[in-house]
Design an enzyme around this catalytic site. Structure first.
Site: not given
Length: 267
Positions: A171, A167, A28, A102, A202, A75, A153
């Site tokens: 988010k 995760y 993305i 992102n 992706t 990072d 998100s």
């Protein structure tokens, strides 16, 4: 999927703007970088993967030799790198108008088995990393005529599933952070919004599938039940809404969560 046809008579949506995109090495982030450059922005790509950055930069310049483009290997969990990224934008192009957060880290440990170290790593990238770039960018964004932040998100920030509690929790926290940021920055003329992608095909997912011996064609059949539309999104289908949120066309929108998930959140 074919991309929308661009009217050559139209002024590029981001003409004269400068943007910083984290996690821009692939997926993305890379698709958003391509689109932003096409729409006239100067773009700094940030990613921890230097090789991925180089590939994306080369692909953009091949398609658009006159693109105003730079890269920084970093990072997002490093706050000093966030400051350096913003300084690079302001030194090279005179300011910063758009921040797209992102970059993300994934973890597949069930909630009952997750260690403190795993939680800290996830929060360090997905929440603190996002905060690092917002904090570094806000002084420059406040100087912009129309500064804005778009946080990428996930649809799973608002719906449930098993196996990715770390995760999904980070988010979801990004959405709360975005709302608070919208309140705080409105007096300074900075908008803050979030985009929540659904299943997106992706390089990351393709690579995981290949590691398991699956072909891309097999992979494409596996998300028919995770959207009303019945397929994966392409990265470009997420990049277009990000572009819209970053453009003046969305100038009266802040504090909003835009679901770009093929309808998963209502299933």
């Amino acid at each position: 999927m074919s991309e929308p046809r661009r009217d050559p008579r139209r002024e590029p949506r981001l003409a004269g703007k400068t943007a910083l995109i984290t996690g821009a090495g692939a997926g993305i982030g890379a698709a958003t970088a391509h689109l932003f450059c096409r729409e006239g922005a100067a773009v700094l790509l940030v990613d921890a993967d230097a090789q991925a950055l180089a590939r994306t930069q080369a692909a953009i310049l091949q398609a658009q030799p006159d693109a105003r483009l730079a890269t920084l290997g970093a990072d997002v969990a490093d706050p000093a790198a966030a400051l350096a990224a913003v300084e690079q934008c302001t030194a090279q192009w005179g300011g910063l108008d758009i921040l797209v957060n992102n970059a993300a880290m994934r973890n597949y440990t069930p909630a009952a088995n997750a260690t403190p170290a795993e939680w800290q790593a996830m929060v360090g990238v997905n929440l603190v990393g996002l905060s690092n770039y917002c904090g570094a960018a806000l002084p420059a964004l406040r100087q912009s005529v129309a500064g804005c932040i778009v946080n990428v998100s996930s649809c799973y920030a608002v719906t449930g599933r098993k196996g990715m509690a770390l995760y999904d929790a980070t988010k979801a926290a990004q959405l709360a952070f975005t709302r608070s940021l919208a309140f705080e920055e409105a007096p300074h003329g900075v908008r803050a919004n979030a985009v929540c992608p659904g299943s997106t095909l992706t390089d990351f997912h393709v690579g995981r599938a290949r590691d398991k011996g699956k072909s891309v064609e097999q992979l494409k059949t596996e998300r028919q039940d995770t959207s009303l539309i019945g397929r994966w999104a392409s990265p470009e289908e997420i990049a277009w809404p990000i572009l819209w949120m970053a453009s003046s066309e969305a100038s009266f929108i802040t504090g909003t969560t835009l679901m770009v998930d093929g309808g998963l959140h209502i299933m």
